[in-house]
Design an enzyme around this catalytic site. Structure first.
Site, PDB file in Angstrom:
ATOM      1  N   LYS A 136      49.222  27.268 -15.809  1.00 58.86           N
ATOM      2  CA  LYS A 136      50.095  26.882 -16.928  1.00 58.86           C
ATOM      3  C   LYS A 136      49.284  26.803 -18.203  1.00 58.86           C
ATOM      4  CE  LYS A 136      53.970  24.901 -18.569  1.00 58.86           C
ATOM      5  NZ  LYS A 136      54.038  25.892 -19.663  1.00 58.86           N
TER       6      LYS A 136
ATOM      7  N   LYS B 214      45.781  30.500 -19.914  1.00 63.77           N
ATOM      8  CA  LYS B 214      46.020  30.688 -21.349  1.00 63.77           C
ATOM      9  C   LYS B 214      46.155  32.174 -21.628  1.00 63.77           C
ATOM     10  CE  LYS B 214      46.259  27.984 -25.040  1.00 63.77           C
ATOM     11  NZ  LYS B 214      46.632  26.551 -25.093  1.00 63.77           N
TER      12      LYS B 214
ATOM     13  N   GLY C 285      45.103  20.832 -40.378  1.00 61.75           N
ATOM     14  CA  GLY C 285      46.121  21.585 -39.632  1.00 61.75           C
ATOM     15  C   GLY C 285      47.460  20.898 -39.785  1.00 61.75           C
TER      16      GLY C 285
ATOM     17  N   GLY D 168      50.564  22.459 -38.636  1.00 61.16           N
ATOM     18  CA  GLY D 168      51.537  23.266 -37.901  1.00 61.16           C
ATOM     19  C   GLY D 168      52.319  22.364 -36.973  1.00 61.16           C
TER      20      GLY D 168
ATOM     21  N   GLY E 251      49.900  19.243 -35.973  1.00 59.87           N
ATOM     22  CA  GLY E 251      49.476  18.440 -37.119  1.00 59.87           C
ATOM     23  C   GLY E 251      50.633  17.807 -37.873  1.00 59.87           C
TER      24      GLY E 251
END
Ligand code: NAD
Length: 418
Positions: free
Chosen positions: A69, A105, A217, A219, A222
């Site tokens: 995962k 990943k 950050g 996004g 963040g």
């Protein structure tokens, strides 16, 4: 930093964790190697008719505890080593969250901002066609990461359905609600970071109200993390994203920044606020704040920036923002680090909740979801803290020790060593 290899960085911490636990090489050697690494080439016809071939990766690091995962990122710097390290961190993280998954990943080497929506959709579908043999709800379950979002996940689920001949929403998480997503998932990583900081405050007899913070950050991680933490009374004086760094000594208007970023493609470009100035990006690291919240990319706190840090606590929302050297420097200086594998686990725990709902076909309320997330986050923190105190080590080392114990136990119990 040119030779920095995040996978080597991960191995050093893993070896140290094994040493403190008294493990011999034989006990954990298998965790040092990814189980499966796939590199694919994805040819796409661009809108103007020319063909471009993109490189994509999917790494399944370990599946001792369950299906692989981990997220998928679209980034120009994505490569085998980065994806390998990110996959290994997922193994560690999923074990700390105590959810029934191994680690994986994926990545595509691309600047998605240069692609139209139609090109992006073709790229996501092309990637699924190439990794189809190794993904599935019981095999490997992708999710969003840097520069990917719910829409990309919906395309992935749809392409998977086209290839397999049935709709299985549990093949991917972080989907929009209309395609089997879960209430609360979008905010889960940021909310989990709030719970982590809250727990740290409790353990250290501090109040959140009145703390100061700088954020790198803005996004998904963040912006949501900063907003929820800010709502608990934390004054956020500095926020940086790829477009610049904003500073207001009286506290930035995080509510306004959140609304702005979310209506401008998760970007702060062009944001203005009375009392806020734009400062050099490097000035973010040297802010005299209580908390430095890292929520951009890996390798940001490194030999160049570590000496600048004045914060008392580093909260890792991003994966791998602190290099090994920076970790050692912070330990010497008494700067505490709440590590990625413990602090940002809310994202994948939230994904697990979505997968559970997909598989049972029964959908929870947002309150149910957030309450279960809180329980999981606190439990992970307590489990890490118990080892930290027992062995007198950092949070990061304790987190790796906990994960290693759990992965090794699963592997030994299954007995699948050759
Ligand atoms: P995102 O693409 O939504 O946001 C990334 C942010 O980082 C953007 O604001 C971007 O402008 C900023 N950024 C990129 N490079 C920068 C730089 N050099 N300096 C300053 N800012 C920079 O990505 P996200 O999903 O928020 O992920 C951020 C980090 O958190 C990544 O490390 C990711 O692996 C990790 N993470 C994400 C999730 C999740 O659920 N999305 C879960 C766990 C961990």
């Amino acid at each position: 930093m040119a030779n920095y290899n995040p996978y080597e960085n991960m191995l050093h911490v893993l070896d140290k964790a094994a040493e403190v636990l008294g493990y011999k090489k034989n006990d954990y050697e298998f965790v040092r190697y990814p189980e499966r690494e796939l590199t694919v080439s994805i040819p796409i016809t661009m809108d103007d008719g020319h063909v471009e071939v993109f490189s994509g990766y999917r790494v399944q690091h370990n599946t001792a505890r369950g299906a692989a995962k981990g997220g998928i990122r679209f980034h120009p710097a994505s490569d085998e080593n980065e994806v390998k390290a990110l996959a290994a961190w997922m193994t560690i993280k999923n074990a700390i969250g105590n959810i029934p998954y191994g680690g994986a990943k994926g990545g595509i080497k691309v600047d998605p901002h240069k692609l139209s929506q139609r090109e992006l959709q073709r790229l996501a579908r092309g990637y699924v066609r190439k990794i189809f043999p190794i993904i599935g709800p019981d095999k490997d379950v992708p999710a969003p990461d840097v520069n990917t979002n719910g829409q990309v996940m919906a395309w992935i689920a749809d392409e998977y359905a086209a290839l397999s001949g049935k709709w299985e929403p549990g093949v991917v998480t972080g989907k929009p609600l209309a395609t089997g997503g879960s209430l609360g998932r979008n905010e889960a990583t940021g909310r989990g970071l709030l719970f982590t900081l809250e727990t740290w405050c409790e353990k250290n007899h501090k109040k959140m109200d009145g703390l100061t913070m700088a954020v790198q950050g803005f996004g998904n991680v963040g912006s949501v993390g900063a907003l929820l933490i800010h709502r608990q009374g934390v004054k956020v004086v500095c926020v940086g994203d790829i477009n610049g760094t904003w500073y207001n000594p009286n506290g930035l208007d995080i509510e306004a920044m959140y609304v702005y970023a979310n209506s401008h493609g998760r970007s702060l470009k062009g944001y203005t606020e009375a009392g806020a100035t734009i400062i050099p990006d490097m000035a973010l690291f040297s802010q005299d704040v209580d908390v430095l919240f890292m929520a951009a990319m890996e390798n940001q706190l490194n030999e160049k920036t570590m000496e600048l840090v004045k914060a008392k606590l580093v909260l890792e929302g991003a994966n791998g923002p602190t290099t090994e050297e920076a970790d050692i420097c912070f330990e010497k200086k008494g700067i505490e680090v709440l590590p990625d594998v413990m602090s940002n686990v809310g994202g994948v725990v939230g994904s697990y909740f979505e997968w559970v709902q997909n598989r049972t076909g029964y959908y929870w309320t947002e309150d149910e979801y957030n309450e279960r997330l809180k329980i999981k986050m606190r439990q992970g923190y307590e489990d890490v803290l118990a080892l930290k105190e027992k062995y007198k080590v950092t949070y990061r080392l304790a987190a790796y020790m906990l994960a290693l114990q759990r992965v090794v136990e699963a592997q030994n119990t299954r007995g699948f060593l050759g």
